[in-house]
Design a protein around this motif. Structure first.
Motif, PDB file in Angstrom:
ATOM      1  N   ASN A  26       0.824  -1.204   0.000  1.00  0.00           N
ATOM      2  CA  ASN A  26       0.000   0.000   0.000  1.00  0.00           C
ATOM      3  C   ASN A  26       0.862   1.259   0.000  1.00  0.00           C
ATOM      4  OD1 ASN A  26      -1.586   2.182   1.864  1.00  0.00           O
ATOM      5  ND2 ASN A  26      -3.023   1.012   0.618  1.00  0.00           N
ATOM      6  N   SER A  27       1.904   1.255   0.807  1.00  0.00           N
ATOM      7  CA  SER A  27       2.794   2.417   0.885  1.00  0.00           C
ATOM      8  C   SER A  27       3.496   2.658  -0.453  1.00  0.00           C
ATOM      9  CB  SER A  27       3.825   2.197   1.989  1.00  0.00           C
ATOM     10  OG  SER A  27       4.770   3.245   2.004  1.00  0.00           O
ATOM     11  N   LYS A  28       3.972   1.596  -1.084  1.00  0.00           N
ATOM     12  CA  LYS A  28       4.672   1.752  -2.364  1.00  0.00           C
ATOM     13  C   LYS A  28       3.731   2.234  -3.457  1.00  0.00           C
ATOM     14  CE  LYS A  28       8.187  -1.723  -1.292  1.00  0.00           C
ATOM     15  NZ  LYS A  28       8.650  -3.103  -1.552  1.00  0.00           N
ATOM     16  N   LEU A  29       2.496   1.729  -3.454  1.00  0.00           N
ATOM     17  CA  LEU A  29       1.528   2.172  -4.466  1.00  0.00           C
ATOM     18  C   LEU A  29       1.227   3.658  -4.308  1.00  0.00           C
ATOM     19  CD1 LEU A  29      -1.024  -0.802  -4.479  1.00  0.00           C
ATOM     20  CD2 LEU A  29       0.681  -0.264  -6.216  1.00  0.00           C
ATOM     21  N   ILE A  30       1.028   4.103  -3.080  1.00  0.00           N
ATOM     22  CA  ILE A  30       0.634   5.482  -2.828  1.00  0.00           C
ATOM     23  C   ILE A  30       1.805   6.448  -3.001  1.00  0.00           C
ATOM     24  CG2 ILE A  30      -0.187   7.079  -1.049  1.00  0.00           C
ATOM     25  CD1 ILE A  30      -1.909   4.839   0.036  1.00  0.00           C
ATOM     26  N   GLU A  31       2.994   6.045  -2.559  1.00  0.00           N
ATOM     27  CA  GLU A  31       4.131   6.956  -2.542  1.00  0.00           C
ATOM     28  C   GLU A  31       4.995   6.895  -3.796  1.00  0.00           C
ATOM     29  OE1 GLU A  31       4.499   9.186  -0.288  1.00  0.00           O
ATOM     30  OE2 GLU A  31       2.883   8.475   1.013  1.00  0.00           O
ATOM     31  N   LYS A  32       5.013   5.755  -4.484  1.00  0.00           N
ATOM     32  CA  LYS A  32       5.926   5.593  -5.611  1.00  0.00           C
ATOM     33  C   LYS A  32       5.231   5.503  -6.967  1.00  0.00           C
ATOM     34  CE  LYS A  32       9.632   5.273  -2.998  1.00  0.00           C
ATOM     35  NZ  LYS A  32      10.699   6.290  -3.029  1.00  0.00           N
ATOM     36  N   ILE A  33       4.147   4.732  -7.041  1.00  0.00           N
ATOM     37  CA  ILE A  33       3.529   4.446  -8.336  1.00  0.00           C
ATOM     38  C   ILE A  33       2.479   5.483  -8.724  1.00  0.00           C
ATOM     39  CG2 ILE A  33       2.273   2.749  -9.686  1.00  0.00           C
ATOM     40  CD1 ILE A  33       5.135   1.956  -8.958  1.00  0.00           C
ATOM     41  N   GLN A  34       1.493   5.694  -7.868  1.00  0.00           N
ATOM     42  CA  GLN A  34       0.403   6.605  -8.205  1.00  0.00           C
ATOM     43  C   GLN A  34       0.897   8.028  -8.504  1.00  0.00           C
ATOM     44  OE1 GLN A  34      -2.721   6.729  -5.287  1.00  0.00           O
ATOM     45  NE2 GLN A  34      -3.940   8.189  -6.444  1.00  0.00           N
ATOM     46  N   PRO A  35       1.827   8.604  -7.723  1.00  0.00           N
ATOM     47  CA  PRO A  35       2.310   9.954  -8.056  1.00  0.00           C
ATOM     48  C   PRO A  35       2.955  10.053  -9.433  1.00  0.00           C
ATOM     49  CG  PRO A  35       2.901   9.394  -5.802  1.00  0.00           C
ATOM     50  CD  PRO A  35       2.379   8.137  -6.434  1.00  0.00           C
ATOM     51  N   SER A  36       3.563   8.960  -9.896  1.00  0.00           N
ATOM     52  CA  SER A  36       4.182   8.992 -11.221  1.00  0.00           C
ATOM     53  C   SER A  36       3.130   9.149 -12.299  1.00  0.00           C
ATOM     54  CB  SER A  36       4.971   7.696 -11.453  1.00  0.00           C
ATOM     55  OG  SER A  36       5.987   7.551 -10.485  1.00  0.00           O
ATOM     56  N   PHE A  37       2.029   8.413 -12.184  1.00  0.00           N
ATOM     57  CA  PHE A  37       0.949   8.543 -13.155  1.00  0.00           C
ATOM     58  C   PHE A  37       0.323   9.932 -13.078  1.00  0.00           C
ATOM     59  CE2 PHE A  37       0.424   3.733 -12.429  1.00  0.00           C
ATOM     60  CZ  PHE A  37       1.348   3.457 -13.412  1.00  0.00           C
ATOM     61  N   THR A  38       0.184  10.453 -11.861  1.00  0.00           N
ATOM     62  CA  THR A  38      -0.376  11.803 -11.687  1.00  0.00           C
ATOM     63  C   THR A  38       0.514  12.842 -12.361  1.00  0.00           C
ATOM     64  OG1 THR A  38      -1.338  11.146  -9.563  1.00  0.00           O
ATOM     65  CG2 THR A  38      -1.147  13.504 -10.001  1.00  0.00           C
ATOM     66  N   GLU A  39       1.827  12.734 -12.150  1.00  0.00           N
ATOM     67  CA  GLU A  39       2.759  13.696 -12.714  1.00  0.00           C
ATOM     68  C   GLU A  39       2.760  13.659 -14.236  1.00  0.00           C
ATOM     69  OE1 GLU A  39       5.438  16.017 -10.906  1.00  0.00           O
ATOM     70  OE2 GLU A  39       3.347  15.929 -10.269  1.00  0.00           O
ATOM     71  N   TYR A  40       2.724  12.455 -14.815  1.00  0.00           N
ATOM     72  CA  TYR A  40       2.737  12.378 -16.266  1.00  0.00           C
ATOM     73  C   TYR A  40       1.426  12.850 -16.864  1.00  0.00           C
ATOM     74  CZ  TYR A  40       7.316  10.376 -16.887  1.00  0.00           C
ATOM     75  OH  TYR A  40       8.673  10.215 -16.932  1.00  0.00           O
ATOM     76  N   GLY A  41       0.327  12.711 -16.128  1.00  0.00           N
ATOM     77  CA  GLY A  41      -0.929  13.299 -16.576  1.00  0.00           C
ATOM     78  C   GLY A  41      -0.821  14.813 -16.643  1.00  0.00           C
ATOM     79  N   ARG A  42      -0.178  15.404 -15.635  1.00  0.00           N
ATOM     80  CA  ARG A  42       0.012  16.855 -15.635  1.00  0.00           C
ATOM     81  C   ARG A  42       1.003  17.283 -16.720  1.00  0.00           C
ATOM     82  NH1 ARG A  42       0.404  16.547  -9.575  1.00  0.00           N
ATOM     83  NH2 ARG A  42      -1.677  16.943  -8.771  1.00  0.00           N
ATOM     84  N   TYR A  43       2.023  16.482 -16.954  1.00  0.00           N
ATOM     85  CA  TYR A  43       2.982  16.823 -18.009  1.00  0.00           C
ATOM     86  C   TYR A  43       2.325  16.796 -19.388  1.00  0.00           C
ATOM     87  CZ  TYR A  43       7.766  17.833 -16.655  1.00  0.00           C
ATOM     88  OH  TYR A  43       8.908  18.479 -16.233  1.00  0.00           O
TER      89      TYR A  43
END
Length: 506
Positions: free
Chosen positions: A356-373
């Motif tokens: 859960n920690s890895k999904l929230i802290e490592k994976i999900q933010p990457s998808f969020t950032e690339y959506g913004r990019y």
């Protein structure tokens, strides 16, 4: 209440005393987005290097910026200030060859470039270290509002900075100002995204610990990417952002804040050109699809994290029952089995928490950032469209004035003729004035077309480098995603193999 007091009962998300880049803040470094830092059009040819020198690049950006922020109605209005009479050669006096084309301070389009002394000195001293850290958020309160400020620390060896170590505080609106200035004065660059201005998913309180912590991380990433970009890092607006005291910077920001005229100008930029080249249309469609995919991956990762969290909650409900039974059990064999069951359940909970920690802290933010990019790329494409629409506006104006000139020459009915009179002298005066205006707008159109070509070349290079880096980083993200899940199931199986025995089965 103290205007600069720390958030009550809120642990500081990022340590204050961090002389080097904060490891607690940029938590996306494992999958960080590397913004293209190579100067556009850089080649090994010395002549090409000279042509693409920092001075010329900054100069070119300023020209593009002036084109984008000055529509032809303003130019036409300025032209009315000139005397319309005279022969065709009179236009030569309106086209000096040593001034900046379409300078907003001039009364007509000009033909060459000019960089002021301050900017030349700034560009001459761009080398050296520049490290920026955003950390230590604090809550500030005034009689009118409450807001969060962030500490911005700068370590630099550059000559244009007054000190090698700087520390100021900025609020979220200040970061927005910087981004807007970079977009306006560097329209061909891919500007890194800022965190969303709206509240984050599941977080309604903008002063909550989680909201402030995540925003601090994202603001740190934004400034770090801007300072690492080889062109944006030497922007005079970045220097103002990093050096001006809070009170002075607030005055600068408010003086530059968008009034009605600025909003009207921004609205004109949204007008699409008549025809867009297929390659730019295809790029826009590609980024739209990528953004939807990133948003879908973000939602699915969030759903997976929610499932993992439910497992954690179930284990929390199960463990007390097992512990109480184990404590009250008198049979030794059953007590041993319950002990192993408790250990296995505790291990399973730890595995779920880790995933859960890895999904929230490592994976999900990457998808969020690339959506913004992807949104940043689309904004770059809109700036390109605005530059093309500007060229088309000039062309339309030239065609219209030539038509008016031809109609006046042939003695046809025109609105201008009806208003000013139709005597021969008045007709010749209108013809001369239109000829001067046509030449003025032809110069403006030529300058706008050249700047459009430069903007397109720079945008193409920036998007290409971004797409290449994105592909590499996303491959790394998916690889980590697969590793996390595989590790979860392996650890879970190992936990139950070690924690169970035949006694439990019997």
């Amino acid at each position: 209440m103290d205007s600069q007091s720390n958030i009550e009962n809120v642990p500081v998300p990022v340590p204050v005393s961090v002389p080097t880049p904060v490891t607690d803040v940029p938590e996306l470094d494992d999958v960080s987005l590397e913004v293209p830092t190579e100067p556009v059009g850089s080649v090994e040819d010395p002549e090409a290097d000279k042509e693409n020198s920092p001075e010329n690049e900054e100069d070119r950006d300023e020209n593009v910026s002036k084109i984008l922020n000055r529509n032809y109605y303003q130019i036409a209005h300025d032209l009315q200030q000139h005397d319309g009479g005279g022969d065709n050669d009179a236009s030569a006096s309106l086209l000096p060859e040593d001034e900046d084309p379409l300078d907003a301070s001039s009364s007509a389009p000009k033909t060459t470039n000019h960089v002021n002394t301050e900017e030349e000195e700034h560009l001459d001293a761009i080398g050296g270290l520049l490290e920026v850290i955003v950390a230590n958020p604090e809550k500030s309160q005034t009689p009118m509002e409450s807001y969060i400020t962030y500490e911005v620390k700068t370590e630099t060896a550059r000559l244009e900075y007054a000190a090698s170590s700087l520390c100021i505080r900025r609020r979220f609106q200040d970061f927005i100002w910087l981004k807007e200035k970079l977009e306006t004065h560097h329209p061909g660059c891919l500007i890194p995204p800022l965190p969303s201005k709206q509240h984050m998913k599941g977080i309604l309180d903008k002063f909550s610990v989680e909201f402030v912590r995540k925003r601090c991380i994202q603001l740190n990433a934004f400034v770090r990417r801007v300072s690492a970009h080889q062109k944006l890092t030497r922007s005079k607006f970045l220097r103002k952002f990093l050096t001006l005291p809070s009170s002075d910077f607030t005055l600068v920001r408010k003086s530059d804040s968008s009034g009605f005229a600025s909003r009207l100008t921004n609205m004109t930029k949204l007008i699409a050109p008549l025809t867009i080249k297929p390659k730019w249309t295809a790029e826009s469609e590609t980024q739209e699809k990528l953004q939807h995919r990133m948003e879908s991956l973000e939602r699915n990762t969030e759903a997976l994290a929610n499932i993992s969290q439910k497992h954690i909650d179930y284990y929390d409900l199960l463990l007390p029952s097992i512990i109480n039974w184990e404590k009250s059990e008198t049979k030794e064999d059953l007590c041993n089995s319950l002990s192993k069951f408790r250990v296995a359940t505790t291990g399973s909970k730890e595995c779920a928490e880790s995933l859960n920690s890895k999904l929230i802290e490592k994976i999900q933010p990457s998808f969020t950032e690339y959506g913004r990019y992807s949104d940043s790329v689309k904004r770059l494409l809109k700036r390109r469209d605005a530059a093309q629409a500007e060229v088309e506006d000039f062309q339309e104006t030239i065609a219209s004035k030539k038509a008016d000139e031809n109609a006046t020459r042939l003695g046809k009915f025109t609105i201008a003729g009806m208003l000013s009179g139709n005597s021969e002298s008045q007709r010749q005066e209108r013809i001369s004035k239109l000829q001067v205006e046509v030449k003025e707008f032809e110069v403006a159109e030529k300058c706008a077309a050249k700047n459009l070509d430069n903007l397109e070349e720079e945008a193409k290079d920036e998007i290409l480098k971004y797409n290449q880096q994105r592909a590499r980083n996303m491959a790394d993200v998916f690889s980590k995603f697969a590793q996390y899940q595989a590790s979860y199931y392996e650890d879970m199986a190992k936990t139950w193999r070690n924690g169970t025995s035949t006694d439990l089965g019997e």
